[in-house]
Design a protein around this motif. Sequence first.
Motif, short mmCIF file in Angstrom:
data_model
loop_
_atom_site.label_atom_id
_atom_site.label_comp_id
_atom_site.label_asym_id
_atom_site.label_seq_id
_atom_site.Cartn_x
_atom_site.Cartn_y
_atom_site.Cartn_z
N ALA A 35 -47.30 40.08 -7.73
CA ALA A 35 -47.88 39.29 -8.83
C ALA A 35 -47.51 39.91 -10.18
CB ALA A 35 -49.39 39.20 -8.69
N LEU A 36 -47.58 41.23 -10.29
CA LEU A 36 -47.22 41.88 -11.55
C LEU A 36 -45.74 41.70 -11.85
CD1 LEU A 36 -49.29 45.19 -11.28
CD2 LEU A 36 -49.69 43.27 -12.83
N GLY A 37 -44.91 41.74 -10.81
CA GLY A 37 -43.47 41.53 -11.01
C GLY A 37 -43.17 40.16 -11.59
N VAL A 38 -43.84 39.14 -11.09
CA VAL A 38 -43.64 37.79 -11.62
C VAL A 38 -44.12 37.72 -13.06
CG1 VAL A 38 -44.34 35.37 -11.38
CG2 VAL A 38 -43.73 36.69 -9.36
N LEU A 39 -45.25 38.36 -13.35
CA LEU A 39 -45.77 38.34 -14.72
C LEU A 39 -44.83 39.04 -15.69
CD1 LEU A 39 -49.57 39.04 -14.17
CD2 LEU A 39 -48.51 36.91 -14.94
N ALA A 46 -46.23 33.01 -15.23
CA ALA A 46 -46.38 31.92 -14.25
C ALA A 46 -47.85 31.78 -13.85
CB ALA A 46 -45.53 32.23 -13.03
N ASP A 47 -48.31 30.53 -13.75
CA ASP A 47 -49.71 30.26 -13.40
C ASP A 47 -50.08 30.86 -12.04
OD1 ASP A 47 -50.14 28.91 -15.73
OD2 ASP A 47 -49.76 26.93 -14.87
N ARG A 48 -49.17 30.76 -11.07
CA ARG A 48 -49.45 31.28 -9.73
C ARG A 48 -49.66 32.80 -9.76
NH1 ARG A 48 -44.98 31.54 -6.06
NH2 ARG A 48 -45.73 32.85 -4.41
N ALA A 49 -48.82 33.50 -10.53
CA ALA A 49 -48.96 34.95 -10.64
C ALA A 49 -50.24 35.31 -11.37
CB ALA A 49 -47.76 35.55 -11.35
N CYS A 50 -50.60 34.55 -12.41
CA CYS A 50 -51.86 34.81 -13.12
C CYS A 50 -53.04 34.63 -12.17
CB CYS A 50 -52.00 33.88 -14.32
SG CYS A 50 -50.94 34.29 -15.70
N GLY A 51 -52.99 33.58 -11.36
CA GLY A 51 -54.06 33.35 -10.39
C GLY A 51 -54.16 34.48 -9.37
#
Length: 160
Positions: A35-39, A46-51
Amino acid sequence: MAIRLAPPAVAAAFDGHRAAAGSPTSANLLETRAALGVLVDATPPADRACGALNEVLARGRLRRTPAPPRTVTEIDDPSWAPAWAAAVDHLSLLDDRPERLRPCADPARVLPFYDASKNGTRRWCSMAGCGNRAKAPAPTRAGAAPPEHCPGGGFRPVGC
């Protein structure tokens, strides 16, 4: 992002919570790292990573106590403690100096690092590793013979 589970400072930060370095802890860390990598890579995030990151953050909280004044970390499940700490620390770094969170100049490195240098111009995550490899002379990196010596004692200047 690397997290060491053994140092006393980590255990003290969680007020006695101990997270065993087993599969639930590792899986939680990997999920948080993804998730941190996507952010880090996405602009805007990205909304999915924030979620996903919000789900990690929901597993713990900081509580202030009046006597003695201190901050207590409360974690629902100890196996989430390192992942939660990584998420909180990442957000703290972004609050402080977001421009200092950057990729390493070594293309083989995929994780960002936080530039804590005085002037904020560090290029490598580790000068001992990535920086030395990048600055090593090309013949040395390729395994070729070392440069020839000049008759007077030093190395022959390039192009002479």
